[in-house]
Design a protein around this motif. Structure first.
Motif, mmCIF file in Angstrom:
data_model
loop_
_atom_site.group_PDB
_atom_site.id
_atom_site.type_symbol
_atom_site.label_atom_id
_atom_site.label_comp_id
_atom_site.label_asym_id
_atom_site.label_seq_id
_atom_site.Cartn_x
_atom_site.Cartn_y
_atom_site.Cartn_z
ATOM 1 N N HIS A 176 32.612 -14.778 26.466
ATOM 2 C CA HIS A 176 33.532 -15.216 25.420
ATOM 3 C C HIS A 176 33.606 -16.738 25.356
ATOM 4 N N PRO A 177 34.145 -17.268 24.270
ATOM 5 C CA PRO A 177 34.294 -18.721 24.158
ATOM 6 C C PRO A 177 35.129 -19.270 25.316
ATOM 7 N N GLY A 178 34.694 -20.368 25.890
ATOM 8 C CA GLY A 178 35.450 -21.008 26.966
ATOM 9 C C GLY A 178 35.286 -20.360 28.324
ATOM 10 N N GLU A 179 34.358 -19.399 28.395
ATOM 11 C CA GLU A 179 34.194 -18.641 29.634
ATOM 12 C C GLU A 179 32.864 -18.988 30.306
ATOM 13 N N CYS A 180 32.873 -18.992 31.632
ATOM 14 C CA CYS A 180 31.619 -19.186 32.372
ATOM 15 C C CYS A 180 31.386 -17.977 33.265
ATOM 16 N N VAL A 181 30.253 -17.306 33.056
ATOM 17 C CA VAL A 181 29.899 -16.130 33.850
ATOM 18 C C VAL A 181 28.728 -16.493 34.760
ATOM 19 N N ALA A 182 28.887 -16.213 36.057
ATOM 20 C CA ALA A 182 27.802 -16.488 36.997
ATOM 21 C C ALA A 182 27.025 -15.204 37.257
ATOM 22 N N THR A 236 22.400 -27.466 39.708
ATOM 23 C CA THR A 236 22.672 -28.487 40.727
ATOM 24 C C THR A 236 21.717 -28.399 41.905
ATOM 25 N N ALA A 237 20.631 -27.622 41.750
ATOM 26 C CA ALA A 237 19.761 -27.324 42.897
ATOM 27 C C ALA A 237 19.291 -28.548 43.682
ATOM 28 N N SER A 238 18.858 -29.609 42.999
ATOM 29 C CA SER A 238 18.359 -30.737 43.793
ATOM 30 C C SER A 238 19.216 -31.991 43.626
ATOM 31 N N LEU A 239 20.522 -31.784 43.473
ATOM 32 C CA LEU A 239 21.404 -32.937 43.256
ATOM 33 C C LEU A 239 22.260 -33.240 44.492
ATOM 34 N N VAL A 285 28.116 -32.792 37.221
ATOM 35 C CA VAL A 285 27.716 -31.559 36.530
ATOM 36 C C VAL A 285 28.902 -30.606 36.415
ATOM 37 N N LEU A 286 29.708 -30.519 37.483
ATOM 38 C CA LEU A 286 30.902 -29.665 37.420
ATOM 39 C C LEU A 286 31.807 -30.095 36.283
ATOM 40 N N SER A 287 32.025 -31.398 36.153
ATOM 41 C CA SER A 287 32.933 -31.823 35.082
ATOM 42 C C SER A 287 32.296 -31.618 33.708
ATOM 43 N N LEU A 288 30.965 -31.768 33.595
ATOM 44 C CA LEU A 288 30.310 -31.482 32.302
ATOM 45 C C LEU A 288 30.490 -30.011 31.924
ATOM 46 N N ILE A 289 30.339 -29.132 32.920
ATOM 47 C CA ILE A 289 30.499 -27.695 32.649
ATOM 48 C C ILE A 289 31.940 -27.404 32.231
ATOM 49 N N ASN A 290 32.899 -27.973 32.967
ATOM 50 C CA ASN A 290 34.299 -27.697 32.639
ATOM 51 C C ASN A 290 34.693 -28.284 31.279
ATOM 52 N N GLU A 291 34.128 -29.423 30.930
ATOM 53 C CA GLU A 291 34.396 -29.989 29.600
ATOM 54 C C GLU A 291 33.818 -29.098 28.499
ATOM 55 N N ALA A 292 32.607 -28.578 28.739
ATOM 56 C CA ALA A 292 31.990 -27.701 27.738
ATOM 57 C C ALA A 292 32.844 -26.444 27.550
ATOM 58 N N PHE A 305 24.106 -19.926 39.942
ATOM 59 C CA PHE A 305 24.566 -20.985 40.845
ATOM 60 C C PHE A 305 24.450 -20.479 42.279
ATOM 61 N N HIS A 306 23.450 -20.938 42.996
ATOM 62 C CA HIS A 306 23.340 -20.502 44.391
ATOM 63 C C HIS A 306 24.351 -21.217 45.270
ATOM 64 N N ASP A 307 24.790 -22.378 44.840
ATOM 65 C CA ASP A 307 25.742 -23.182 45.589
ATOM 66 C C ASP A 307 27.153 -22.588 45.413
ATOM 67 N N THR A 308 27.707 -22.052 46.509
ATOM 68 C CA THR A 308 29.006 -21.358 46.461
ATOM 69 C C THR A 308 30.116 -22.249 45.912
ATOM 70 N N GLU A 309 30.102 -23.489 46.368
ATOM 71 C CA GLU A 309 31.153 -24.430 45.960
ATOM 72 C C GLU A 309 31.126 -24.640 44.440
ATOM 73 N N VAL A 310 29.928 -24.808 43.913
ATOM 74 C CA VAL A 310 29.769 -25.000 42.469
ATOM 75 C C VAL A 310 30.206 -23.744 41.727
ATOM 76 N N ARG A 311 29.756 -22.608 42.222
ATOM 77 C CA ARG A 311 30.066 -21.350 41.556
ATOM 78 C C ARG A 311 31.576 -21.138 41.491
ATOM 79 N N GLU A 312 32.238 -21.388 42.628
ATOM 80 C CA GLU A 312 33.686 -21.171 42.650
ATOM 81 C C GLU A 312 34.430 -22.155 41.763
ATOM 82 N N ALA A 313 33.831 -23.325 41.581
ATOM 83 C CA ALA A 313 34.506 -24.346 40.774
ATOM 84 C C ALA A 313 34.397 -24.080 39.268
ATOM 85 N N VAL A 314 33.338 -23.377 38.829
ATOM 86 C CA VAL A 314 33.152 -23.231 37.379
ATOM 87 C C VAL A 314 33.198 -21.789 36.861
#
Lengths: 233, 261
Positions: A36-42, A181-184, A192-199, A210-219
């Motif tokens: 849905h709009p405004g939603e991020c699915v991992a 975020t694989a090689s960042l 990148v987290l803030s770009l995703i949250n802004e989008a 998102f293999h990175d747990t921290e990133v996944r939980e954040a977005v």
């Protein structure tokens, strides 16, 4: 809740390898996913379960074997699984963005132009497009001296940031992110987290691996299980 | 300049061919080939030598008649057109970039003359303006202005190819046929040409029908791709889908045979 921007119905995909004696490899079966709009699915599942294959099907890079991919485009739902090539190109220009793990571009083209290109294709004037490209590249910590160079000699992390700038520049309503975020390093991961949250805040629907747990939980607002298919044999 | 904005399906094609068949004696060169191209589209035809791709380009551009089938340009029957009308089309709305630049250039005429000549063929008469446009096109294809009065035979192969492209595009054709335009050139020169062709098609809204055996070039340039084998189109569609998710055994072989760069 509002209607989803993207919804698959019974999406399936298998590969037939004619060079290996016609080996048939089922990868996806009956994928029913709605975002849905405004939603991020991992996308969630073990390595080899078909997460990247699903992403590529959603982008039209792989043809869907069965089922439908309904996408809101120009105010109406269209079935991307059955769309003509010209329609897919139009959808990619206006509605659907994809940040893959690899940067594939024409040699010799400057980084700034690579990032500005999708904006110009959407009708933005060149000056504005280049200004937005420059802003995003700065935000992703790519120094100005690199903006005029082609990215072929850049490091993996730098190329990924060029890819991210190109993917986030146009504000696509639906965005697919394959390991963004694989090689960042940590600082760029935070960008990148803030770009995703802004989008998300502007109403974009995002599907990511998102293999990175921290990133996944954040977005991610929720997980979608991608289950490995049993071999037909 | 307006950016390249092709519309979705449903748009009337510029060029449309159906049911093309052609045999050279016992050898089938084209078997039931259909193809169309709309404004602003870049379409690549790939396949091995002898697959019929150059023959298809020659038939579509009216240089060769098929045994059966139709070719229409904006609804006009290309095959029924007289030689004079076809030549006029080739001077105005069409362009043809040959694999060998020597086939598309006049070697005894200066670089500027090669570009200017095509303008004069469509009625330009003012010398100053012709020279100015020639200079501007030499700049677009990155040939130094100081070479304008030199003969093309003093140019390298890559420069000759860029000059041929300038000569072809100076009259702003709607559709350009290209036959292996980067064949036989150094890799570094190929990259410049690819970049040039793509930016010109985007900036001018030009349609390009390009025959190539270079899969990597097709991937970077083309919106759509047709894969030919032994005179048939065995697979076609969105370029990245055909190359990343090939369905036909021959396309799978073709894609898996490419060296990754």
């Amino acid at each position: 809740m509002t209607a989803p921007l993207l919804r698959t119905k019974g999406l399936g995909k298998a590969f037939t390898l004619h060079l290996q004696g016609g080996t048939h490899i089922p990868v996806l079966g009956d994928v029913d996913l709605a975002v849905h709009p405004g939603e991020c699915v991992a996308l969630w599942g073990p390595s080899g379960a078909g997460k990247s294959t699903l992403m590529r099907c959603l982008y039209g890079n792989y043809g869907a074997g069965s089922g439908r991919i309904m996408l809101r485009h120009r105010g109406a739902d269209i079935d991307l699984a059955a769309a003509a090539p010209r329609t897919v190109i139009e959808v990619r220009r206006e509605t659907l963005g994809y940040v893959s793990q690899f940067l594939r571009v024409i040699p010799r083209v400057a980084t700034r132009d690579i990032v500005a290109e999708p904006l110009i294709a959407r009708g933005m004037n060149r000056g504005e497009a280049l200004a937005r490209a420059t802003t995003l590249l700065h935000r992703l910590n790519l120094p100005e001296r690199l903006h005029g160079l082609p990215p072929s000699t850049f490091s993996g992390g730098e190329q990924q940031r060029v890819n991210l700038a190109r993917g986030f520049a146009p504000f696509y309503p639906v965005l697919l992110l394959d390991e963004p975020t694989a090689s960042l390093d940590a600082a760029n991961r935070a960008v990148v987290l803030s770009l995703i949250n802004e989008a998300k805040a502007t109403g974009a629907a995002i599907i990511g691996i998102f293999h990175d747990t921290e990133v996944r939980e954040a977005v991610a607002d929720r997980l979608y299980d991608v289950l490995p298919q049993q071999d037909a044999a | 300049m307006t950016p390249h904005r092709p519309e979705a399906g449903g748009l009337t094609p510029l060029l449309e061919a159906q049911g093309l068949n052609l045999r050279f004696g016992a050898i089938p060169a084209l078997i039931d080939v259909a193809i169309d191209i709309t404004a602003g589209e870049v379409v690549a035809i790939v396949g091995e030598s002898g697959s019929g791709k150059t023959t298809l380009l020659r038939v579509l551009s009216g240089m060769m008649a098929p045994d059966a089938g139709t070719v229409q340009w904006l609804g006009q029957d290309v095959l029924a057109m007289g030689e004079a009308a076809r030549r006029r089309l080739m001077r105005t709305e069409w362009g043809f970039v040959h694999q060998n630049p020597r086939d598309g250039l006049r070697l005894a005429v200066s670089a500027g003359g090669n570009v200017g000549e095509r303008l004069m063929a469509v009625g330009a008469r003012h010398y100053g303006s012709i020279r100015e446009q020639a200079l501007s096109w030499l700049a677009k294809v990155e040939i130094d202005a100081s070479r304008i009065d030199d003969l093309p035979r003093t140019f390298s192969g890559g420069m000759q190819q860029r000059l041929q492209i300038a000569r072809t595009l100076v009259t702003h054709p709607k559709l350009v046929f290209m036959d292996e335009p980067t064949g036989g050139l150094d890799v570094s020169v190929q990259a410049r040409l690819l970049d040039l062709i793509r930016s010109l098609s985007r900036e001018l809204g030009l349609s390009v029908l390009i025959v190539t055996h270079d899969i990597a070039a097709a991937r970077l340039l083309a919106d759509r791709i047709l894969v030919m084998r032994r005179g048939r189109v065995v697979e076609q569609g969105l370029t990245d889908r055909v190359l990343d998710d090939p369905q036909h055994p021959y396309t799978q072989l073709l894609v898996s045979s490419v060296l990754a760069a």
